[in-house]
Design an enzyme around this catalytic site. Sequence first.
Site, PDB file in Angstrom:
ATOM      1  N   SER A 138       0.864  -1.184   0.000  1.00 31.00           N
ATOM      2  CA  SER A 138       0.000   0.000   0.000  1.00 31.00           C
ATOM      3  C   SER A 138       0.897   1.228   0.000  1.00 31.00           C
ATOM      4  CB  SER A 138      -0.900   0.014   1.236  1.00 31.00           C
ATOM      5  OG  SER A 138      -1.504   1.286   1.430  1.00 31.00           O
ATOM      6  N   TYR A 151      -2.270  -0.566  10.508  1.00 29.29           N
ATOM      7  CA  TYR A 151      -2.376  -0.924   9.088  1.00 29.29           C
ATOM      8  C   TYR A 151      -1.154  -0.417   8.324  1.00 29.29           C
ATOM      9  CZ  TYR A 151      -3.990  -0.924   4.249  1.00 29.29           C
ATOM     10  OH  TYR A 151      -4.089  -1.110   2.891  1.00 29.29           O
TER      11      TYR A 151
END
Length: 254
Positions: A138, A151
């Site tokens: 990501s 995250y």
Amino acid sequence: MSLTNKNVVFVAGLGGIGLDTSRELVKRDLKNLVILDRIDNAAAIAELKAINPKVTVTFYPYDVTVPVAETTKLLKTIFAQIKTIDVLINGAGILDDHQIERTIAVNYSGLVNTTTAILDFWDKRKGGPGGIICNIGSVTGFNAIYQVPVYSGSKAAVVNFTSSLAKLAPITGVTAYTVNPGITKTTLVHKFNSWLDVEPRVAEKLLEHPTQTSQQCAENFVKAIELNKNGAIWKLDLGTLESITWTKHWDSGI
């Protein structure tokens, strides 16, 4: 690299970005697309088969948080069925900073375990043929969304782990790279929890910024696979594909 007649195993190939990427993959005339996911989606599997009937699409239930031995057992079954695996895509991920242990288990530990398991078959030191690993990270692995540090940290770990795999390719015969989507319109980002509720409106605020569709992301995802650049850190943002350079601040010297 042409994907024609290749065998691809896709962990979490039925999710938002995952399913659109699977749709693009079958258009490339694969020999086999093997999807490993927690929940069967018979309609999606049927759709993938209909897009290109020449591609054999199969599904196996899989939870990335199982022990390495369980993953190895599943991969042994898959190798027995299709004989070779050319590409492994590790795509499982969750975004919920209330679930600290599960976020780390799914986004990072599970990816490491799946990779470790397939090395048992691919590692050239064991007589294996080598292979290609595509890990989904990501953009938060480069620069965190600070309201979801768990995250973001898990994705930074994916980038570092994969970069290490790439440098080990001369030893193992296994190459690796990451694809790192920017903010993409999927159910993952429509509603999620910040760490310790530091920002209750984090999802809403995030979606106020420019985003990309999962289809745009999927198209560039497959382009990155076809480019097959060992060690690449691909940024897939706002419908574009860009290889970024990781800034080096320290070197182990070994």
